[in-house]
Design a protein around this motif. Structure first.
Motif, PDB file in Angstrom:
ATOM      1  N   LYS A 142      35.979  48.631  30.741  1.00  0.00           N
ATOM      2  CA  LYS A 142      35.462  49.330  31.917  1.00  0.00           C
ATOM      3  C   LYS A 142      36.388  49.050  33.084  1.00  0.00           C
ATOM      4  CE  LYS A 142      32.333  45.545  33.211  1.00  0.00           C
ATOM      5  NZ  LYS A 142      30.942  45.175  33.510  1.00  0.00           N
ATOM      6  N   ALA A 143      36.245  49.851  34.142  1.00  0.00           N
ATOM      7  CA  ALA A 143      37.075  49.663  35.317  1.00  0.00           C
ATOM      8  C   ALA A 143      36.750  48.335  35.990  1.00  0.00           C
ATOM      9  CB  ALA A 143      36.857  50.821  36.290  1.00  0.00           C
ATOM     10  N   SER A 144      37.742  47.746  36.613  1.00  0.00           N
ATOM     11  CA  SER A 144      37.551  46.487  37.311  1.00  0.00           C
ATOM     12  C   SER A 144      36.602  46.664  38.496  1.00  0.00           C
ATOM     13  CB  SER A 144      38.899  45.958  37.811  1.00  0.00           C
ATOM     14  OG  SER A 144      38.723  44.956  38.778  1.00  0.00           O
ATOM     15  N   ARG A 145      35.551  45.879  38.522  1.00  0.00           N
ATOM     16  CA  ARG A 145      34.609  45.902  39.646  1.00  0.00           C
ATOM     17  C   ARG A 145      35.296  45.467  40.936  1.00  0.00           C
ATOM     18  NH1 ARG A 145      32.310  41.766  41.742  1.00  0.00           N
ATOM     19  NH2 ARG A 145      32.587  40.438  39.913  1.00  0.00           N
ATOM     20  N   VAL A 146      36.226  44.517  40.816  1.00  0.00           N
ATOM     21  CA  VAL A 146      36.938  44.025  41.988  1.00  0.00           C
ATOM     22  C   VAL A 146      37.764  45.138  42.626  1.00  0.00           C
ATOM     23  CG1 VAL A 146      38.783  42.469  42.746  1.00  0.00           C
ATOM     24  CG2 VAL A 146      36.986  41.639  41.206  1.00  0.00           C
ATOM     25  N   LEU A 147      38.479  45.898  41.801  1.00  0.00           N
ATOM     26  CA  LEU A 147      39.344  46.952  42.341  1.00  0.00           C
ATOM     27  C   LEU A 147      38.533  48.103  42.926  1.00  0.00           C
ATOM     28  CD1 LEU A 147      42.252  47.062  39.737  1.00  0.00           C
ATOM     29  CD2 LEU A 147      42.164  45.900  41.948  1.00  0.00           C
ATOM     30  N   THR A 148      37.418  48.455  42.288  1.00  0.00           N
ATOM     31  CA  THR A 148      36.594  49.525  42.868  1.00  0.00           C
ATOM     32  C   THR A 148      35.987  49.067  44.193  1.00  0.00           C
ATOM     33  OG1 THR A 148      34.707  48.836  41.497  1.00  0.00           O
ATOM     34  CG2 THR A 148      36.077  50.636  40.661  1.00  0.00           C
ATOM     35  N   ALA A 149      35.659  47.778  44.293  1.00  0.00           N
ATOM     36  CA  ALA A 149      35.132  47.250  45.554  1.00  0.00           C
ATOM     37  C   ALA A 149      36.202  47.283  46.646  1.00  0.00           C
ATOM     38  CB  ALA A 149      34.626  45.829  45.360  1.00  0.00           C
ATOM     39  N   MET A 150      37.474  47.235  46.236  1.00  0.00           N
ATOM     40  CA  MET A 150      38.579  47.297  47.194  1.00  0.00           C
ATOM     41  C   MET A 150      38.932  48.729  47.579  1.00  0.00           C
ATOM     42  SD  MET A 150      41.086  44.316  45.667  1.00  0.00           S
ATOM     43  CE  MET A 150      42.336  44.514  46.949  1.00  0.00           C
ATOM     44  N   GLY A 151      38.257  49.721  46.966  1.00  0.00           N
ATOM     45  CA  GLY A 151      38.467  51.112  47.343  1.00  0.00           C
ATOM     46  C   GLY A 151      39.237  51.962  46.350  1.00  0.00           C
ATOM     47  N   PHE A 152      39.678  51.374  45.230  1.00  0.00           N
ATOM     48  CA  PHE A 152      40.358  52.165  44.206  1.00  0.00           C
ATOM     49  C   PHE A 152      39.329  52.928  43.381  1.00  0.00           C
ATOM     50  CE2 PHE A 152      43.313  48.674  45.062  1.00  0.00           C
ATOM     51  CZ  PHE A 152      44.506  49.367  45.238  1.00  0.00           C
ATOM     52  N   ASP A 153      39.671  54.174  42.999  1.00  0.00           N
ATOM     53  CA  ASP A 153      38.721  54.912  42.170  1.00  0.00           C
ATOM     54  C   ASP A 153      38.716  54.329  40.760  1.00  0.00           C
ATOM     55  OD1 ASP A 153      40.672  56.246  40.418  1.00  0.00           O
ATOM     56  OD2 ASP A 153      41.126  57.540  42.121  1.00  0.00           O
ATOM     57  N   GLU A 154      37.696  54.682  39.979  1.00  0.00           N
ATOM     58  CA  GLU A 154      37.522  54.061  38.668  1.00  0.00           C
ATOM     59  C   GLU A 154      38.687  54.355  37.733  1.00  0.00           C
ATOM     60  OE1 GLU A 154      33.857  54.417  36.665  1.00  0.00           O
ATOM     61  OE2 GLU A 154      32.691  53.524  38.285  1.00  0.00           O
ATOM     62  N   GLY A 155      39.288  55.533  37.878  1.00  0.00           N
ATOM     63  CA  GLY A 155      40.422  55.877  37.027  1.00  0.00           C
ATOM     64  C   GLY A 155      41.575  54.925  37.223  1.00  0.00           C
ATOM     65  N   LEU A 156      41.953  54.691  38.482  1.00  0.00           N
ATOM     66  CA  LEU A 156      43.050  53.767  38.762  1.00  0.00           C
ATOM     67  C   LEU A 156      42.663  52.329  38.419  1.00  0.00           C
ATOM     68  CD1 LEU A 156      44.498  55.091  42.153  1.00  0.00           C
ATOM     69  CD2 LEU A 156      45.575  55.169  39.899  1.00  0.00           C
ATOM     70  N   ALA A 157      41.421  51.972  38.733  1.00  0.00           N
ATOM     71  CA  ALA A 157      40.972  50.599  38.466  1.00  0.00           C
ATOM     72  C   ALA A 157      41.033  50.268  36.979  1.00  0.00           C
ATOM     73  CB  ALA A 157      39.563  50.394  38.998  1.00  0.00           C
ATOM     74  N   ALA A 158      40.852  51.284  36.137  1.00  0.00           N
ATOM     75  CA  ALA A 158      40.897  51.070  34.687  1.00  0.00           C
ATOM     76  C   ALA A 158      42.324  51.006  34.149  1.00  0.00           C
ATOM     77  CB  ALA A 158      40.133  52.182  33.971  1.00  0.00           C
ATOM     78  N   GLN A 159      43.312  51.246  35.010  1.00  0.00           N
ATOM     79  CA  GLN A 159      44.715  51.255  34.585  1.00  0.00           C
ATOM     80  C   GLN A 159      45.485  50.058  35.147  1.00  0.00           C
ATOM     81  OE1 GLN A 159      45.611  55.170  36.068  1.00  0.00           O
ATOM     82  NE2 GLN A 159      44.753  56.200  34.274  1.00  0.00           N
ATOM     83  N   ALA A 160      44.748  48.989  35.436  1.00  0.00           N
ATOM     84  CA  ALA A 160      45.352  47.803  36.035  1.00  0.00           C
ATOM     85  C   ALA A 160      45.510  46.683  35.013  1.00  0.00           C
ATOM     86  CB  ALA A 160      44.499  47.310  37.199  1.00  0.00           C
ATOM     87  N   ILE A 161      46.537  45.890  35.210  1.00  0.00           N
ATOM     88  CA  ILE A 161      46.721  44.662  34.438  1.00  0.00           C
ATOM     89  C   ILE A 161      46.939  43.512  35.413  1.00  0.00           C
ATOM     90  CG2 ILE A 161      47.637  45.683  32.318  1.00  0.00           C
ATOM     91  CD1 ILE A 161      50.472  44.970  33.366  1.00  0.00           C
ATOM     92  N   ARG A 162      46.652  42.313  34.938  1.00  0.00           N
ATOM     93  CA  ARG A 162      46.940  41.111  35.717  1.00  0.00           C
ATOM     94  C   ARG A 162      47.982  40.288  34.985  1.00  0.00           C
ATOM     95  NH1 ARG A 162      42.383  36.688  36.076  1.00  0.00           N
ATOM     96  NH2 ARG A 162      43.145  36.350  33.957  1.00  0.00           N
ATOM     97  N   ILE A 163      49.071  39.992  35.673  1.00  0.00           N
ATOM     98  CA  ILE A 163      50.123  39.125  35.147  1.00  0.00           C
ATOM     99  C   ILE A 163      50.111  37.870  36.009  1.00  0.00           C
ATOM    100  CG2 ILE A 163      52.570  38.967  34.560  1.00  0.00           C
ATOM    101  CD1 ILE A 163      52.580  42.118  35.060  1.00  0.00           C
TER     102      ILE A 163
END
Length: 339
Positions: free
Chosen positions: A288-309
């Motif tokens: 699912k999309a990152s809750r943190v990123l959606t809370a920061m204002g990113f839409d769910e589509g972009l939030a689901a395309q994130a990685i953490r390095i």
């Protein structure tokens, strides 16, 4: 064949040699820390030494350190308060405590976000406040004494200690309900015989982590993170580096790659020999999309395309540049397949 490269330090860190040695030594201490005989006093001495080591690393008094099984258990003390308000980008261990109620609410506040690395710029609100400093300890300058918070949570395995041990930091004079009730250990705040092996490892790791921070070890890590960020942006200029330009943990890069789902990136890079994540290790198994990123204002589509390095002190420049080459080639293939 190349060795695997571990780039998921925010999920957990390799055990430090100092922690391993302290734990092995503690295994030979037979006494119960609550016993008054010589064997018990020897066990108590290990616990109190670790308490002082952790206190020095987080900038608090030793008596303000309450050992727990981890940060999640430490956060559970919030259950004893009537109302809990949690800021929207906080870790799930705090978020799960959020509820309405009567009286003055306790605020759960994340100091350094585990997914994005973003460090809170706003001052801690007026209390009572529980501060999540899990990712900050040993990586950035921090002192509980000047934080303004009444409580904080800490986890040993985020700075080179063992898994399954952590601490609740409670400001002197602030009353909290016990995390666990029973025998009255940990100044009546967390019942149960102390895990002296884990606690000894946590203390040794905290001392070593504080020394690394003072020696500027993380400055080199930040340089390699920036090299990686530049290389990835150069190969794919449509990527988004979350939090770039603002205060961040020195080791963390949260990258959004439009058109390539985060979990697919994680699998592709795993097969290529790299360990990364698509968000918090506590929730990355959920697609699912990152809750943190959606809370920061990113839409769910972009939030689901994130990685953490997330890098560590043993990460090398060669490793990050190799990652950049492999990731860039994989991203180009992903976009070509989608075209």
């Amino acid at each position: 064949m190349r060795e695997r490269v571990y780039l998921d330090w925010n999920a957990t860190t390799p055990l430090r040699a100092e922690a391993r040695a302290a734990m092995i030594a503690a295994m030979d201490v037979a006494g119960n820390p609550s016993s008054v005989h010589a064997e018990g006093r020897a066990a108590r001495a290990l616990v109190e030494k670790a308490r002082a080591q952790v206190a020095a690393a987080v900038g608090c008094k030793p008596a303000e350190v309450v050992f727990t099984s981890g940060a999640t258990e430490a956060a559970a003390v919030l259950r004893g308060f009537g109302a809990v308000v949690v800021e929207p980008t906080a870790h799930d261990c705090l978020m799960s405590q959020a509820r309405a109620g009567q009286g003055v609410p306790v605020l759960g506040w994340g100091y350094a976000n585990n997914e994005t690395g973003v460090i809170a710029e706003a001052p801690v609100p007026e209390g009572p406040v529980m501060l999540d400093i899990v990712q900050a300890v040993g990586k950035v300058a921090f002192s509980f004494a000047w934080s303004g918070a009444e409580m904080a949570i800490v986890s040993a395995h985020k700075f080179g200690g063992p898994k399954g041990v952590g601490a609740l930091i409670v400001r002197d004079g602030f009353e909290v309900p016990p995390v666990l009730t029973g025998g009255g250990q940990e100044m009546g705040r967390r019942a149960g015989t102390e895990n002296i092996i884990g606690i000894a490892g946590m203390g040794a790791a905290a001392e070593a982590a504080a020394r690394d921070l003072a020696d500027g070890v993380w400055d080199q890590v930040a340089e390699f993170r920036n090299i990686l960020e530049t290389a990835l942006s150069a190969s794919a200029n449509n990527t988004i580096s979350v939090g770039k330009g603002g205060p961040r943990l020195p080791n963390t890069l949260n990258l959004i790659a439009p058109g390539w789902k985060g979990e697919t990136q994680v699998m592709a890079m795993d097969l290529a020999g790299f360990a990364i994540s698509a968000g918090s290790a506590c929730s990355s198994g959920k697609v699912k999309a990152s809750r943190v990123l959606t809370a920061m204002g990113f839409d769910e589509g972009l939030a689901a395309q994130a990685i953490r390095i997330s890098l560590g002190p043993i990460t090398t420049e060669e490793q990050v540049l190799h990652f950049a080459d492999v990731w860039s080639a994989q991203y180009a293939k992903a976009l070509a397949r989608a075209a």
